[in-house]
Scaffold this motif. Structure first.
Motif, mmCIF file in Angstrom:
data_model
loop_
_atom_site.group_PDB
_atom_site.id
_atom_site.type_symbol
_atom_site.label_atom_id
_atom_site.label_comp_id
_atom_site.label_asym_id
_atom_site.label_seq_id
_atom_site.Cartn_x
_atom_site.Cartn_y
_atom_site.Cartn_z
ATOM 1 N N ASP A 55 51.441 46.632 38.189
ATOM 2 C CA ASP A 55 51.145 45.168 37.819
ATOM 3 C C ASP A 55 50.103 44.818 38.765
ATOM 4 N N ASN A 56 48.654 45.345 38.559
ATOM 5 C CA ASN A 56 47.484 44.544 39.457
ATOM 6 C C ASN A 56 46.708 44.512 38.512
ATOM 7 N N TYR A 57 45.374 43.962 38.988
ATOM 8 C CA TYR A 57 44.482 43.368 38.138
ATOM 9 C C TYR A 57 43.025 44.045 37.916
ATOM 10 N N TYR A 58 43.357 45.380 38.865
ATOM 11 C CA TYR A 58 41.905 46.093 38.709
ATOM 12 C C TYR A 58 41.504 46.628 37.249
ATOM 13 N N GLY A 59 40.319 46.169 36.767
ATOM 14 C CA GLY A 59 39.908 46.646 35.483
ATOM 15 C C GLY A 59 40.725 46.226 34.304
ATOM 16 N N LYS A 60 41.511 45.219 34.455
ATOM 17 C CA LYS A 60 42.535 44.700 33.244
ATOM 18 C C LYS A 60 41.814 43.897 32.370
ATOM 19 N N THR A 61 42.435 43.739 31.317
ATOM 20 C CA THR A 61 42.058 42.504 30.293
ATOM 21 C C THR A 61 43.131 41.477 30.622
ATOM 22 N N ILE A 62 42.618 40.364 30.897
ATOM 23 C CA ILE A 62 43.580 38.936 31.519
ATOM 24 C C ILE A 62 43.686 38.228 30.140
ATOM 25 N N GLY A 63 44.969 37.618 29.988
ATOM 26 C CA GLY A 63 45.136 36.828 29.095
ATOM 27 C C GLY A 63 46.774 36.629 29.040
ATOM 28 N N ARG A 64 47.300 35.631 28.171
ATOM 29 C CA ARG A 64 46.363 34.933 27.025
ATOM 30 C C ARG A 64 45.479 33.679 27.837
ATOM 31 N N ILE A 65 45.773 33.604 29.115
ATOM 32 C CA ILE A 65 45.221 32.535 29.757
ATOM 33 C C ILE A 65 44.829 33.255 31.324
ATOM 34 N N ASN A 66 43.389 33.170 31.653
ATOM 35 C CA ASN A 66 43.049 33.679 32.633
ATOM 36 C C ASN A 66 42.800 32.802 33.789
ATOM 37 N N ASN A 67 42.629 33.206 35.024
ATOM 38 C CA ASN A 67 42.428 32.293 36.170
ATOM 39 C C ASN A 67 43.501 31.328 36.479
ATOM 40 N N ARG A 68 43.322 30.319 37.121
ATOM 41 C CA ARG A 68 44.215 29.502 37.587
ATOM 42 C C ARG A 68 44.398 28.297 36.759
ATOM 43 N N VAL A 69 45.783 27.963 36.614
ATOM 44 C CA VAL A 69 46.211 26.519 35.949
ATOM 45 C C VAL A 69 47.055 25.834 36.785
#
Length: 321
Positions: A55-69
């Motif tokens: 569960d890390n973000y290296y090279g991953k596809t982010i979604g359904r909502i990326n970045n900060r909310v």
């Protein structure tokens, strides 16, 4: 075109070699684990594939909502929807609902000229905090004997919703650290964020200390108070491109040996200088601060739009000097 599939438990690694680039992809997060160019690793990526498939973000596809909310709150047609929070009172990369840790199905379409690896996932409404069943395709396109590859993100929802997908890729250009790297970003505006938690506020002119309209060393102003008196403690900013085009490069990242050029139809790019060591050893060296650069093309996170469709693509081109 050489294609190899390797099963690792429930996940599959797919390696594509076009004679110039060798990409290693994973069904886990529809992700990009490795890019080999001129026999050197172009990505900042975990040395152990076991560390990558977590569960890390290296090279991953982010979604359904990326970045900060902020507050995890999004509005769709006047109704409030709350995402799971994972950064104090805010949500980062969809929190516990993030697709970066889902195992995608895939298919391969290949001929003598090009290969497509198409990852697919159905994000069901009953497993999401947002309305709609969303069907996502993540396509990696590699052409024979080419020095570039393309990532396409295509999503369809059966209801009006908010869609925010991106590819969270860190680059090293074959060497560990940013001391030898230069950067140019063709953007005179950026999304100003709150100093204490990085949630977006408004679009303003880029201040001189993080202005890369003209190429300069990545770490040239890294000790500026604007960067250090801030939750990011370094570069962690969202730039708004002056012009959006797949025909002209939007960003150039280079060292003395290699140049990466980015072409995208996304409006923005998220840049981070890896300011917090995470304890994971990388292919290019031991874990350290400022060990690589996140280059994440994305939509304007301050102006998230309600829609049923999402279609974007980004081209990554590598050149040897």
């Amino acid at each position: 075109m050489e294609i190899k599939e390797t099963q690792l438990g429930e996940q599959t690694l797919i390696t594509v070699n076009n004679g110039i680039l060798k990409l290693t992809l994973s069904t886990f997060g529809a992700s990009l684990y490795s890019v080999i160019f001129n026999n050197e690793e172009m990505l900042l990526t975990p040395k152990r594939v076991e560390d990558f498939l977590t569960d890390n973000y290296y090279g991953k596809t982010i979604g359904r909502i990326n970045n900060r909310v902020e507050g995890g709150l999004l509005m769709v047609e006047g109704r409030s929807y709350y995402l799971p929070k994972n950064e104090d009172d805010n949500t980062y990369n969809s929190g516990s609902e993030g697709l970066h840790k889902e195992n995608f199905s895939y298919r391969i379409e290949s001929n003598n000229l090009e290969t497509k690896i198409i990852f697919s996932f159905l994000s069901r409404e009953d497993r999401s905090s947002l309305p709609g069943d969303v069907y996502l395709n993540v396509t990696y396109l590699v052409k024979e004997n080419d020095n570039k590859f393309t990532i396409k993100l295509d999503a369809l929802s059966n209801k009006d919703t908010i869609l925010g997908f991106s590819n969270h890729i860190f680059f090293s250009l074959g060497s560990h650290g940013l001391e030898d790297k230069k950067l140019q970003i063709k953007a005179s505006k950026f999304i100003h964020t709150k100093r204490e938690n990085l949630v977006p506020l408004y679009v303003v002119d880029v201040p001189s200390c993080i202005n890369y309209l003209e190429e300069k060393p990545v770490l040239f102003d890294i000790n500026n108070l604007f960067l250090q008196d801030h939750a990011a403690y370094g570069l962690n900013h969202n730039y708004v491109f002056d012009n959006v085009s797949l025909r002209k490069d939007n960003l150039i990242f280079e060292n003395s040996k290699y140049t990466l050029k980015l072409y995208t139809d996304f409006e923005c790019v998220h840049i981070s200088s890896c300011n917090y060591p995470d304890g994971i050893e990388k292919v290019t060296g031991e874990n350290s601060r400022y060990e690589g650069l996140l280059i994440e093309a994305e939509e304007n996170i301050k102006d998230r739009r309600v829609s049923k469709e999402f279609h974007h693509q980004t081209i990554y081109s590598f050149e040897k000097k």
